[in-house]
Design an enzyme around this catalytic site. Structure first.
Site, PDB file in Angstrom:
ATOM      1  N   ASP A  71      22.809  13.009 123.703  1.00 30.87           N
ATOM      2  CA  ASP A  71      22.167  12.687 124.971  1.00 30.87           C
ATOM      3  C   ASP A  71      22.013  14.021 125.725  1.00 30.87           C
ATOM      4  O   ASP A  71      22.675  15.014 125.407  1.00 30.87           O
ATOM      5  CB  ASP A  71      23.075  11.717 125.735  1.00 30.87           C
ATOM      6  CG  ASP A  71      22.724  11.606 127.205  1.00 30.87           C
ATOM      7  OD1 ASP A  71      21.560  11.297 127.494  1.00 30.87           O
ATOM      8  OD2 ASP A  71      23.612  11.865 128.045  1.00 30.87           O
ATOM      9  N   ASP A 127      21.118  14.420 129.764  1.00 30.05           N
ATOM     10  CA  ASP A 127      21.592  14.460 131.158  1.00 30.05           C
ATOM     11  C   ASP A 127      22.997  13.895 131.283  1.00 30.05           C
ATOM     12  O   ASP A 127      23.238  12.741 130.963  1.00 30.05           O
ATOM     13  CB  ASP A 127      20.606  13.705 132.038  1.00 30.05           C
ATOM     14  CG  ASP A 127      19.256  14.402 132.083  1.00 30.05           C
ATOM     15  OD1 ASP A 127      18.257  13.783 131.659  1.00 30.05           O
ATOM     16  OD2 ASP A 127      19.210  15.570 132.476  1.00 30.05           O
TER      17      ASP A 127
HETATM   18  C1  XBP Z   1      19.180  10.444 132.235  1.00 31.16           C
HETATM   19  C2  XBP Z   1      18.087   9.735 132.948  1.00 31.16           C
HETATM   20  C3  XBP Z   1      16.866  10.500 133.341  1.00 31.16           C
HETATM   21  C4  XBP Z   1      17.229  11.528 134.399  1.00 31.16           C
HETATM   22  C5  XBP Z   1      16.022  11.965 135.187  1.00 31.16           C
HETATM   23  O1  XBP Z   1      18.704  10.622 130.933  1.00 31.16           O
HETATM   24  O2  XBP Z   1      18.179   8.560 133.144  1.00 31.16           O
HETATM   25  O3  XBP Z   1      15.963   9.574 133.897  1.00 31.16           O
HETATM   26  O4  XBP Z   1      18.111  10.926 135.330  1.00 31.16           O
HETATM   27  O5  XBP Z   1      15.073  12.517 134.301  1.00 31.16           O
HETATM   28  P1  XBP Z   1      19.748  10.793 129.682  1.00 31.16           P
HETATM   29  P2  XBP Z   1      13.546  12.036 134.385  1.00 31.16           P
HETATM   30  O6  XBP Z   1      21.162  10.610 130.211  1.00 31.16           O
HETATM   31  O7  XBP Z   1      19.326   9.699 128.726  1.00 31.16           O
HETATM   32  O8  XBP Z   1      19.499  12.181 129.175  1.00 31.16           O
HETATM   33  O9  XBP Z   1      13.172  12.069 135.853  1.00 31.16           O
HETATM   34  O10 XBP Z   1      12.801  13.029 133.547  1.00 31.16           O
HETATM   35  O11 XBP Z   1      13.583  10.652 133.810  1.00 31.16           O
HETATM   36 MG    MG Z   2      23.114  10.815 130.025  1.00 28.73          MG
END
Ligand code: XBP
Ligand code: MG
Length: 251
Positions: free
Chosen positions: A9, A11
């Site tokens: 993953d 973020d």
């Molecule tokens: C985390 C999310 C993303 C980010 C914002 O993604 O839910 O939406 O919060 O990025 P993950 P965007 O943990 O799956 O990496 O605005 O580009 O969606």
């Molecule tokens: Mg995440």
């Protein structure tokens, strides 16, 4: 089954991007668009229940704005705000504002040395992924990942399993040959939904989440000189996560 691939993953897992990255980028986009919306840390924590920036904007409008304050054209406004936000986010990343979490670089290099295949499965956009990889691991590091499954490539974002199923198909591997590394309840519901054993490293926004079924729940991946904190699981006398430990969980 033997371990063949790690699926990361982004973020909250590769880097702690939400509070000081995505959140200010959203606020800068709202200001640039002349909107008086402001997502403080507490509100943003509630909005993280919905993955995907465009979906999160719509969730905010529908669930947190009084009807008389809701823009009429949210279906058009959300994607255009999200484009502005992504520009601000990638600028923040380029400034080095979002370093990799402890142990991430070490484990990626360990995996490459061990011949493990690498992939990414994330709800954020491909632009955001490539910017983060380029600025934290160097030019060309996105090529370390055979598969970058990101954002709108699937119809349903996490917690739906679609993005992880898409990554497995692209890797042409069964779920049991992989381990997913995640940070949130939405994330583990997605990875376990695809049948992939999952390791959790928590962060400020997700430490209270439920992670039933995780291989282990840790503060982070740890470093030899900075042991991780074990919230749940058995690190077999190790104090940080390496490929040998992950392989032992797969045997
Ligand atoms: C985390 C999310 C993303 C980010 C914002 O993604 O839910 O939406 O919060 O990025 P993950 P965007 O943990 O799956 O990496 O605005 O580009 O969606
Ligand atoms: Mg995440």
């Amino acid at each position: 089954m033997s371990l063949n691939a790690l699926i990361f993953d982004v973020d909250g897992t590769l880097a702690d991007t939400e509070r000081d990255g995505h959140r200010p980028a959203f606020n800068q986009a709202f200001a640039e668009a002349g909107l008086d919306w402001y997502w403080d840390e507490a509100l943003y924590g509630e909005l993280l229940a919905v993955t995907g920036g465009k979906e999160r904007i719509k969730y905010f409008v529908e669930s947190f704005l009084a009807p008389e304050h809701r823009p009429q054209d949210i279906e058009l406004l959300a994607p255009s705000l999200h484009q502005i936000k992504t520009r601000h986010y990638t600028e923040l990343v380029a400034k080095g504002a979002l370093p990799l979490r402890p142990g991430v670089r070490r484990l990626l290099l360990d995996a490459r040395r061990s011949g493990l295949r690498l992939a990414i499965a994330t709800t954020t956009t491909p632009d955001n992924v490539r910017a983060l990889l380029r600025h934290s691991l160097g030019e060309g590091s996105d090529s370390w990942f055979e598969v970058i499954a990101a954002g709108d490539v699937v119809p349903a974002k996490k917690p739906a399993p679609d993005i992880y199923r898409w990554a497995l198909q692209a890797l042409n591997l069964p779920a049991g040959d992989c381990i997913a590394l995640e940070d949130s309840a939405n994330g583990i519901r997605s990875s376990l939904g695809a049948g992939i054993p999952t390791l959790i490293t928590v962060n400020g926004y997700t430490e209270g989440d439920s992670f039933d079924g995780a291989l282990a729940i840790l503060s982070d991946l740890g470093e030899p000189d900075a042991p991780c904190r074990v919230i749940r699981g058995n690190l077999k006398a190790k104090t940080f996560v390496d490929v040998d430990l992950l392989k032992s969980w797969s045997d």
